[in-house]
Design a protein around this motif. Structure first.
Motif, mmCIF file in Angstrom:
data_model
loop_
_atom_site.group_PDB
_atom_site.id
_atom_site.type_symbol
_atom_site.label_atom_id
_atom_site.label_comp_id
_atom_site.label_asym_id
_atom_site.label_seq_id
_atom_site.Cartn_x
_atom_site.Cartn_y
_atom_site.Cartn_z
ATOM 1 N N ILE A 42 39.159 86.116 32.335
ATOM 2 C CA ILE A 42 38.898 87.465 32.844
ATOM 3 C C ILE A 42 39.085 87.500 34.360
ATOM 4 C CG2 ILE A 42 37.077 89.186 33.191
ATOM 5 C CD1 ILE A 42 36.032 88.358 30.379
ATOM 6 N N THR A 43 38.619 86.461 35.047
ATOM 7 C CA THR A 43 38.793 86.385 36.498
ATOM 8 C C THR A 43 40.269 86.319 36.860
ATOM 9 O OG1 THR A 43 36.666 85.262 36.735
ATOM 10 C CG2 THR A 43 38.229 85.020 38.541
ATOM 11 N N VAL A 44 41.038 85.543 36.127
ATOM 12 C CA VAL A 44 42.478 85.421 36.398
ATOM 13 C C VAL A 44 43.175 86.763 36.179
ATOM 14 C CG1 VAL A 44 44.623 84.408 35.515
ATOM 15 C CG2 VAL A 44 42.660 82.955 36.001
ATOM 16 N N VAL A 49 45.765 91.488 38.726
ATOM 17 C CA VAL A 49 45.848 92.926 38.986
ATOM 18 C C VAL A 49 45.674 93.201 40.477
ATOM 19 C CG1 VAL A 49 44.679 95.143 38.612
ATOM 20 C CG2 VAL A 49 45.128 93.628 36.679
ATOM 21 N N GLY A 50 44.676 92.589 41.084
ATOM 22 C CA GLY A 50 44.438 92.778 42.516
ATOM 23 C C GLY A 50 45.593 92.289 43.370
ATOM 24 N N TYR A 51 46.150 91.145 43.014
ATOM 25 C CA TYR A 51 47.283 90.609 43.772
ATOM 26 C C TYR A 51 48.500 91.519 43.631
ATOM 27 C CZ TYR A 51 50.500 87.222 45.790
ATOM 28 O OH TYR A 51 51.417 86.605 46.597
ATOM 29 N N GLY A 52 48.718 92.040 42.446
ATOM 30 C CA GLY A 52 49.833 92.963 42.231
ATOM 31 C C GLY A 52 49.681 94.233 43.054
ATOM 32 N N ILE A 53 48.483 94.779 43.085
ATOM 33 C CA ILE A 53 48.226 95.981 43.889
ATOM 34 C C ILE A 53 48.436 95.695 45.368
ATOM 35 C CG2 ILE A 53 46.415 97.577 44.642
ATOM 36 C CD1 ILE A 53 45.350 97.466 41.740
ATOM 37 N N GLY A 96 37.533 77.719 41.344
ATOM 38 C CA GLY A 96 36.274 78.347 41.762
ATOM 39 C C GLY A 96 35.540 79.008 40.614
ATOM 40 N N ALA A 97 36.263 79.745 39.768
ATOM 41 C CA ALA A 97 35.632 80.417 38.636
ATOM 42 C C ALA A 97 35.085 79.406 37.638
ATOM 43 C CB ALA A 97 36.626 81.351 37.951
ATOM 44 N N GLY A 98 35.823 78.321 37.416
ATOM 45 C CA GLY A 98 35.334 77.293 36.491
ATOM 46 C C GLY A 98 34.032 76.673 36.969
ATOM 47 N N ILE A 99 33.973 76.358 38.248
ATOM 48 C CA ILE A 99 32.741 75.775 38.809
ATOM 49 C C ILE A 99 31.597 76.786 38.745
ATOM 50 C CG2 ILE A 99 31.682 74.977 40.971
ATOM 51 C CD1 ILE A 99 34.447 73.742 41.651
#
Length: 133
Positions: A42-44, A49-53, A96-99
């Motif tokens: 979900i984070t990815v 989406v954020g990077y594309g915007i 980061g999300a995994g940790i």
């Protein structure tokens, strides 16, 4: 007769039930690997989406500079830089999300385990009190 230990235990359990139990129960029902994988995915997705915007905004803002003296090598360089930036950001976010989610699952599991241990302790106190009477 009121037992101070029992009252403290019940107060601590009531506080936990009031604040955190709903989220902790939801988290602890997952296996750790499943919870971490799902939330990392979900984070990815949201990061993509954020990077594309952001990339689209950057392209629109600097359209004149990008289109000026446009060549194949310039397009290749910009595309490569965009992909390299995305991959670098993706690696950082996945780690980061995994940790983060692994720690979140561990803490929730520990709190639920402590709650059940306190519940068992409270039940034993009640049984012991009933035997006295």
């Amino acid at each position: 007769m009121l037992d101070v230990k029992r009252i403290r235990l019940m107060a601590r359990m009531a506080q936990y039930e009031k604040n955190d139990i709903r989220n902790d129960m939801k988290i602890s029902t997952y296996y750790k690997k499943d919870y971490v994988s799902l939330n990392t995915l979900i984070t990815v997705l949201w990061m993509t989406v954020g990077y594309g915007i952001l990339a689209a905004l950057f392209a629109v803002c600097y359209m004149d500079e990008i289109l000026e003296n446009l060549t194949i090598s310039k397009i290749t360089f910009l595309g490569g830089a965009a992909v390299a930036g995305y991959v670098a950001m993706l690696i950082v976010y996945v780690i980061g999300a995994g940790i983060f989610y692994r720690g979140r699952h561990n803490r929730a599991k520990q709190r639920v385990k402590k709650y059940y241990r306190d519940l068992s302790r409270l039940g034993k106190m009640e049984v012991k009190e009933k035997k006295k009477v």
